[in-house]
Design a protein around this motif. Structure first.
Motif, PDB file in Angstrom:
ATOM      1  N   GLY A 241       0.800  -1.218   0.000  1.00 16.43           N
ATOM      2  CA  GLY A 241       0.000   0.000   0.000  1.00 16.43           C
ATOM      3  C   GLY A 241       0.829   1.263   0.000  1.00 16.43           C
ATOM      4  N   VAL A 242       2.157   1.138   0.183  1.00 17.59           N
ATOM      5  CA  VAL A 242       3.052   2.288   0.109  1.00 17.59           C
ATOM      6  C   VAL A 242       3.003   2.938  -1.276  1.00 17.59           C
ATOM      7  N   ALA A 243       2.602   2.184  -2.276  1.00 15.27           N
ATOM      8  CA  ALA A 243       2.575   2.703  -3.644  1.00 15.27           C
ATOM      9  C   ALA A 243       1.295   3.465  -3.964  1.00 15.27           C
ATOM     10  N   ALA A 244       0.330   3.463  -3.054  1.00 15.99           N
ATOM     11  CA  ALA A 244      -0.961   4.105  -3.323  1.00 15.99           C
ATOM     12  C   ALA A 244      -0.893   5.602  -3.040  1.00 15.99           C
ATOM     13  N   GLN A 245      -1.742   6.363  -3.728  1.00 16.35           N
ATOM     14  CA  GLN A 245      -1.785   7.803  -3.517  1.00 16.35           C
ATOM     15  C   GLN A 245      -2.209   8.149  -2.093  1.00 16.35           C
ATOM     16  N   GLY A 246      -3.009   7.276  -1.476  1.00 11.80           N
ATOM     17  CA  GLY A 246      -3.426   7.513  -0.106  1.00 11.80           C
ATOM     18  C   GLY A 246      -2.270   7.503   0.876  1.00 11.80           C
ATOM     19  N   TRP A 247      -1.176   6.864   0.504  1.00 11.04           N
ATOM     20  CA  TRP A 247       0.041   6.876   1.326  1.00 11.04           C
ATOM     21  C   TRP A 247       0.834   8.143   1.047  1.00 11.04           C
ATOM     22  N   ARG A 248       0.989   8.472  -0.230  1.00 10.90           N
ATOM     23  CA  ARG A 248       1.795   9.627  -0.616  1.00 10.90           C
ATOM     24  C   ARG A 248       1.218  10.944  -0.100  1.00 10.90           C
ATOM     25  N   ILE A 249      -0.101  11.128  -0.172  1.00 17.74           N
ATOM     26  CA  ILE A 249      -0.657  12.436   0.180  1.00 17.74           C
ATOM     27  C   ILE A 249      -0.418  12.787   1.646  1.00 17.74           C
ATOM     28  N   TRP A 250      -0.203  11.785   2.478  1.00 19.68           N
ATOM     29  CA  TRP A 250       0.148  12.043   3.869  1.00 19.68           C
ATOM     30  C   TRP A 250       1.645  12.236   4.037  1.00 19.68           C
ATOM     31  N   LYS A 251       2.418  11.296   3.554  1.00 18.97           N
ATOM     32  CA  LYS A 251       3.843  11.260   3.870  1.00 18.97           C
ATOM     33  C   LYS A 251       4.635  12.380   3.190  1.00 18.97           C
ATOM     34  N   THR A 252       4.447  12.558   1.893  1.00 18.86           N
ATOM     35  CA  THR A 252       5.277  13.505   1.146  1.00 18.86           C
ATOM     36  C   THR A 252       4.473  14.521   0.351  1.00 18.86           C
TER      37      THR A 252
END
Length: 575
Positions: free
Chosen positions: A334-345
């Motif tokens: 799930g690290v590859a999902a946009q839901g991960w990116r919008i929080w982290k970076t």
């Protein structure tokens, strides 16, 4: 099946209208109409409460009639910032009631009255929502934006626990008054901050609800906010670009292709650990993924600084003594999902200038103003930036853009894990309760909750980028140790891990499931949920796929035959 019932006063009015013809009887009957009864609620005396409106409204496609009540509790002027605060709430009381009360949890830093799902009213639920003691429309400032309430000591406590508690008490009193009947069952459901509120109720007010769903809970939220700063600093070290505001562009640390490569590598290393190669990791604790395999000494897909950033982030926030400040994170595709990116970076949106990830916007404002004592105190500085204070919550000077334009980035990148992180435990003469006191939700004292017969259902996304499922499971393991073992603990509290799911949904996961129904079956029929069937929505690699979510520590395992897209061909098994 949800039971519907008509309140006694409606039935009495019906008898009067059909059985008598005198004018006096007709007048008496009119007083029992839903509109009249709803209007009369405004005259009910409740301590420190002002009911601002009470009207019968028609809602939803089904034309459900419900009494809509709005009120304010403990309206006051802050001695610190001079602003007016109150605990705002709205209560919806359908005429056709099922005997149940439902608190719909909040989100973010609250401050808003959320809309109520018309389907809940159509099913007969009495529903309350609250802003938890401050308003994002009025409790704002140029300095702090919507985090202004963090400057008022009582507003902090209202956000942490008192606001939801007071809203519950007032709403329950109004509910029983309107129906002239006792509530059969009381439920709470929320995700994120709402999930934290659910845990808060189960620990501070163990008799308020018969059943609580706490989804992806912001457990010990100040600690998670410290971890957000830690993550942002790690990504800043790997950033290859700067923003127009002169800060490291966190989004440049990893491209979408980089994250996809990482997600695929996690699958290659760990997908088969649960007995089936299906694009999901159901046994993350067995996952022995090493990001250095993608670095210069391995495939070369990532740079050395990217590998270091991943190791720091997934290893969890620490101080210079190598003491953990928050949990690490599971390796999950799930690290590859946009839901991960919008929080982290970030970016949250490519149209927003500067860093727009939620870790440095939403989290970036709550840490200096709400979770630090004293609020917005000077950081002692890290190797990335020197110490600083927040000067302007909206440097873009545009409506609704509080937190953007690098407003909190310098403060977050200057946050010191040795000297600033302890401020979440600090108090002073003005702020007499520490953030970890009014926001902490990792207690294992559940005697009152258990003895009341209440039930707690927690779910957590294995790829949640903001509230670590590792932290949730650490707490649950502690809960088991403190409450007589697994079987005894599962009699009142169960936790379910959702592989691949980001924060409250999203990711390559089976993220659609009915946790409230599972809770109702447990509370009302004593059917404890061993497994909950979940479905993969559109946008996943396998829309329509079903999987069982298993009560931890069990995990889903393929039985060895049948369609792998069908949950019926999986069993829950302890690894």
């Amino acid at each position: 099946m949800i039971r519907k019932r008509y309140p006694a006063w409606i039935l009495a009015g019906s008898v009067l209208l059909t059985g008598c013809n005198s004018d006096d009887s007709s007048d008496d009957a009119a007083a029992y109409t839903p509109a009249q009864r709803c209007e009369s609620l405004k005259d009910q005396a409740l301590d420190e409460t002002q009911l601002t409106s009470s009207t019968l409204e028609t809602t939803g496609d089904n034309g459900v009639q419900a009494c809509h009540v709005a009120g304010k509790i403990n309206e006051r002027t802050s001695p610190v910032d001079g602003q007016t605060y109150a605990i705002g709430f709205e209560l919806w009381l359908p005429v056709d009631w099922n005997g149940r009360f439902y608190y719909q949890g909040g989100g973010g830093t609250d401050g808003a009255i959320q809309s109520v799902d018309p389907a809940m009213l159509a099913d007969g639920w009495a529903v309350v929502v609250s802003d938890s003691g401050h308003s994002n429309d009025t409790n704002v400032s140029e300095l702090a934006g919507t985090n202004e309430f963090g400057l008022d000591p009582q507003a902090r406590l209202d956000y942490g626990y008192n606001g939801p508690a007071q809203a519950t008490l007032k709403a329950k009193a109004l509910t029983e008054s309107f129906y002239d009947d006792a509530i059969d069952y009381s439920y709470f459901q929320g995700c994120s901050e709402g999930g934290r509120e659910g845990l808060m109720f189960s620990q501070r007010y163990p008799t308020y609800f018969d059943g609580i769903v706490a989804g992806n809970p912001g457990m010990d939220l100040p600690k998670a906010a410290v971890a957000e700063a830690w993550d942002s600093q790690a990504f800043a070290e790997a950033a290859t670009q700067t923003t127009e505001f002169g800060n490291p562009d966190l989004a440049s640390a990893f491209s979408d292709d980089d994250l996809s490569t990482i997600g695929d590598a996690i699958l290659d290393a760990c997908d088969a650990d649960d007995g089936l190669v299906d694009g999901m990791v159901f046994d993350p604790q067995a996952c022995d993924f090493d990001p250095s395999a993608l670095g210069p000494g391995g495939t070369g897909d990532l740079t050395a600084v990217q590998v270091t950033a991943l190791q720091k982030v997934f290893g969890g926030a620490r101080n210079s003594l190598d003491e953990p400040l928050y949990a690490g994170w599971f390796w999950d595709p799930g690290v590859a999902a946009q839901g991960w990116r919008i929080w982290k970076t970030g970016p949250l949106s490519p149209d927003i200038p500067g860093n727009s990830g939620l870790n440095v916007t939403l989290g970036g404002g709550s840490l200096p103003f709400v979770f630090t004592t004293p609020p917005n105190s000077m950081t002692n500085g890290t190797a990335i930036t020197t110490g600083s204070q927040v000067e302007d919550a909206n440097p873009l000077d545009q409506p609704g853009m509080s937190g953007y334009g690098g407003a909190f980035v310098q403060w977050i990148l200057g946050f010191n894990m040795d000297t600033d992180a302890p401020k979440i435990y600090a108090t002073d003469d003005t702020y007499t309760e520490a953030a970890m006191t009014f926001m902490g939700t990792s207690s294992t004292d559940y005697a009152g909750f258990r003895d009341h017969g209440s039930k707690l259902l927690v779910y957590t996304g294995q790829a949640d980028p903001v509230f670590s499922s590792k932290y949730h499971l650490q707490w649950y393991n502690n809960l088991v140790s403190a409450n007589g073992g697994l079987a005894a603990t599962q009699s009142f509290a169960r936790i379910f891990v959702v592989p691949g799911m980001n924060h409250c949904g999203g990711g390559p996961s089976t993220s659609q499931f009915d946790s409230l129904d599972a809770l109702q079956q447990w509370v009302e029929k004593d059917r404890a949920p061993e497994r909950i069937t979940a479905t993969a929505p559109e946008g996943t690699p396998w829309p329509g796929r079903t999987r069982p979510l298993c009560a931890y520590p069990q995990q889903a395992h393929y039985t060895g035959s049948g369609d792998i897209e069908d949950a019926s061909n999986f069993e829950c098994r302890t690894p």
